[in-house]
Design an enzyme around this catalytic site. Sequence first.
Site, PDB file in Angstrom:
ATOM      1  N   TRP A 159     -90.265  74.467  82.380  1.00 27.67           N
ATOM      2  CA  TRP A 159     -89.324  74.964  83.400  1.00 27.67           C
ATOM      3  C   TRP A 159     -88.433  76.087  82.884  1.00 27.67           C
ATOM      4  O   TRP A 159     -88.150  77.041  83.616  1.00 27.67           O
ATOM      5  CB  TRP A 159     -88.499  73.812  83.984  1.00 27.67           C
ATOM      6  CG  TRP A 159     -89.334  72.929  84.847  1.00 27.67           C
ATOM      7  CD1 TRP A 159     -89.718  71.645  84.593  1.00 27.67           C
ATOM      8  CD2 TRP A 159     -89.947  73.279  86.105  1.00 27.67           C
ATOM      9  NE1 TRP A 159     -90.521  71.173  85.599  1.00 27.67           N
ATOM     10  CE2 TRP A 159     -90.673  72.144  86.547  1.00 27.67           C
ATOM     11  CE3 TRP A 159     -89.954  74.416  86.895  1.00 27.67           C
ATOM     12  CZ2 TRP A 159     -91.391  72.128  87.739  1.00 27.67           C
ATOM     13  CZ3 TRP A 159     -90.676  74.417  88.089  1.00 27.67           C
ATOM     14  CH2 TRP A 159     -91.384  73.287  88.499  1.00 27.67           C
ATOM     15  N   ASP A 197     -79.991  74.190  83.784  1.00 23.70           N
ATOM     16  CA  ASP A 197     -80.809  73.541  84.809  1.00 23.70           C
ATOM     17  C   ASP A 197     -80.786  72.048  84.494  1.00 23.70           C
ATOM     18  O   ASP A 197     -81.322  71.617  83.474  1.00 23.70           O
ATOM     19  CB  ASP A 197     -82.241  74.104  84.743  1.00 23.70           C
ATOM     20  CG  ASP A 197     -83.197  73.360  85.673  1.00 23.70           C
ATOM     21  OD1 ASP A 197     -82.762  72.445  86.398  1.00 23.70           O
ATOM     22  OD2 ASP A 197     -84.400  73.707  85.671  1.00 23.70           O
ATOM     23  N   LYS A 219     -84.584  64.220  92.524  1.00 28.78           N
ATOM     24  CA  LYS A 219     -84.933  63.267  91.454  1.00 28.78           C
ATOM     25  C   LYS A 219     -83.873  62.162  91.369  1.00 28.78           C
ATOM     26  O   LYS A 219     -84.120  61.045  91.762  1.00 28.78           O
ATOM     27  CB  LYS A 219     -85.107  63.996  90.135  1.00 28.78           C
ATOM     28  CG  LYS A 219     -86.240  65.039  90.235  1.00 28.78           C
ATOM     29  CD  LYS A 219     -86.366  65.851  89.006  1.00 28.78           C
ATOM     30  CE  LYS A 219     -87.093  67.161  89.220  1.00 28.78           C
ATOM     31  NZ  LYS A 219     -88.491  67.011  89.605  1.00 28.78           N
TER      32      LYS A 219
HETATM   33  C1  LIG Z   1     -86.215  70.789  85.390  1.00 29.25           C
HETATM   34  C2  LIG Z   1     -86.744  71.387  86.648  1.00 29.25           C
HETATM   35  N1  LIG Z   1     -86.289  72.588  87.030  1.00 29.25           N
HETATM   36  C3  LIG Z   1     -86.726  73.169  88.161  1.00 29.25           C
HETATM   37  C4  LIG Z   1     -87.656  72.561  88.966  1.00 29.25           C
HETATM   38  C5  LIG Z   1     -88.128  73.239  90.199  1.00 29.25           C
HETATM   39  O1  LIG Z   1     -87.560  72.617  91.276  1.00 29.25           O
HETATM   40  P1  LIG Z   1     -88.021  72.887  92.785  1.00 29.25           P
HETATM   41  O2  LIG Z   1     -89.383  72.340  92.943  1.00 29.25           O
HETATM   42  O3  LIG Z   1     -86.975  72.174  93.573  1.00 29.25           O
HETATM   43  O4  LIG Z   1     -87.966  74.362  92.986  1.00 29.25           O
HETATM   44  C6  LIG Z   1     -88.153  71.292  88.624  1.00 29.25           C
HETATM   45  C7  LIG Z   1     -89.134  70.596  89.486  1.00 29.25           C
HETATM   46  O5  LIG Z   1     -89.623  69.551  89.211  1.00 29.25           O
HETATM   47  C8  LIG Z   1     -87.678  70.694  87.432  1.00 29.25           C
HETATM   48  O6  LIG Z   1     -88.122  69.498  87.051  1.00 29.25           O
END
Ligand SMILES: Cc1ncc(COP(=O)(O)O)c(C=O)c1O
Length: 416
Positions: A131, A208, A232
Site C-alpha cells: 500500500w 495511512d 476494516k
Molecule cells: C492500508 C491500506 N491502505 C489503503 C487501502 C485502499 O483502500 P480503498 O480500497 O478504500 O481505496 C487499503 C485497502 O485495503 C489498505 O489496506
Amino acid sequence: MPRREDVHYFGAGPAPLPTSVLEEAAKVLLNYNDSGIGITEISHRSPEANAILAHAQDALRQLLDIPNGDGPEGYQILFLQGGGSGEFSAVVYNLVSVWLAKRAKGIVDDETKLADEVAKLRLDYLVTGSWSLKASQEAARLIGKEHVNIVTDSRQHRDGKVGVIPSAETYKPSTTAADVALTYYCDNETVDGVEFQGTPDGENLVADMSSNFLSRRVDVRKHIAIFGGAQKNIGTTGITIAIISNKILPPHAAMADSVLMRKLGLSVGPVVLDYPTVAKNNSLYNTLPIFDVWIAGRVMQRLLDASEGQTPRIATQQAESDKKAKDLYAVLDGSDVYTVVPDKSVRSRMNLCFRIKGGDADAEKAFLKGAESRGLFGLKGHRSVGGIRASNYNAVSVAAVEKLIQYMKDFADGKA
Ligand SMILES: Cc1ncc(COP(=O)(O)O)c(C=O)c1O
C-alpha cells in the site's frame, strides 16, 4: 444455511462488524429515531444528521485523544469519500498546495525563481509494503517521479521481498527539511502483515492507518495528517476518516492559487478532496453517506462504553487486540507446520500472514478447506502474495480467535 453465530470471518476488508450494531442498523434503516423515515432517507443537512456527525467526531476525539480547538495545535476530523486510495491522491494535492503557497510568497511574479523553487519540491515516502508502494506511485503519477524521494524501500533489505521495516539509521530523507511537502508511511501493511512498532520521524508526517485504525494508541501530535478507510475496524465501506492538523488549514496555512499550480505543472485536485473546503463545511460540502457515519459512531460508542476510566480510551481495545494477536502468533511459532511471513520485529497485530509447510499449495488448500468446515472463513492470503492471512480486526471476537487457535493446533497435529 449457516447462522451468523456459527461463522467467523477473518477477511482483510470489508471486515466483520459487531452484531449488535448491525441489529440496530437494520432497525434504523427502516425507521430512524421513531421518525417513520429510514436513516438513508434523511437529509445530510438535517439536525439528526448533524447530531450523528458530531457524535462520531466526538467519539473519535476521545478514543485517540485528538487535540481540539481552532489554534495551530488543534486537529479537524473529516469524513470523506474515495477510500484509502482517494487519500493517496488527496494528501499530495493538499500538501503540495500548502508547500507552494509558502514557497511562492513574495516571488509569484518571478517565473524563474518560482521554477527554481518548484524544482526543489520533495515528497518523502517510506515504502514498507504494497500500500505504501501504491501511494508513492500515485504521487509520482500526479506530480512527477523527480519529486518523489523513496526514504526507504524494505525490499532492498530482504532479498527483494517486503517483510521488514529497515532501521531508521538507513533512511535517506530529503536533505533539506523545508523542501519536504510530506513524509508518508503506511502504519499497517494489510497485504504483507507488516506493522510499524512506533511512529517514524519525518517532516510533515502523513500516516495511512486504514487497517489498524482504532486498534492502539496513536501519537496524533506527531502527524500533519492521518487517514483510514472505514471498512476494516470502524464501519462500512463508503467513508474515509481523515484527522487533519490545523497547521495545514486556513487561517494557519494558505493553499496555492490553482492558476499558479497549473502554470507550474502541479496537479490541482478535485474540490471534494480539498481539505480546507471539506473542513470549512464540516464534511458536508457534498452529500455525505450519513448511514456510514452512524455505523462508525455506534462502533466507536461501544469502544467508549468498554473503556470508562482509561486514558486514552483506546487502551482497552489495544489490550484486547494485542492479546488476540499474541495468542495467534504463539500457535504459529509453536509448530513447524507454520511459517510467519514477515520478520518477527514487525509482525502486524491486525493481519497475520503465514505459510503452511513452506508454502505447499496442497497443504494450504487443505488448511482453508478444513477451516471452512469449522465455520472459519476469509483466511486466504491476498491474491498478489498467496498463503494464509488471518485478519484480527476489532470485531473479530476473542471467541472467534479461540476457535481459530484450536483449529490451527488440530491442523498442525494432523487432527483436522
Ligand atoms: C492500508 C491500506 N491502505 C489503503 C487501502 C485502499 O483502500 P480503498 O480500497 O478504500 O481505496 C487499503 C485497502 O485495503 C489498505 O489496506
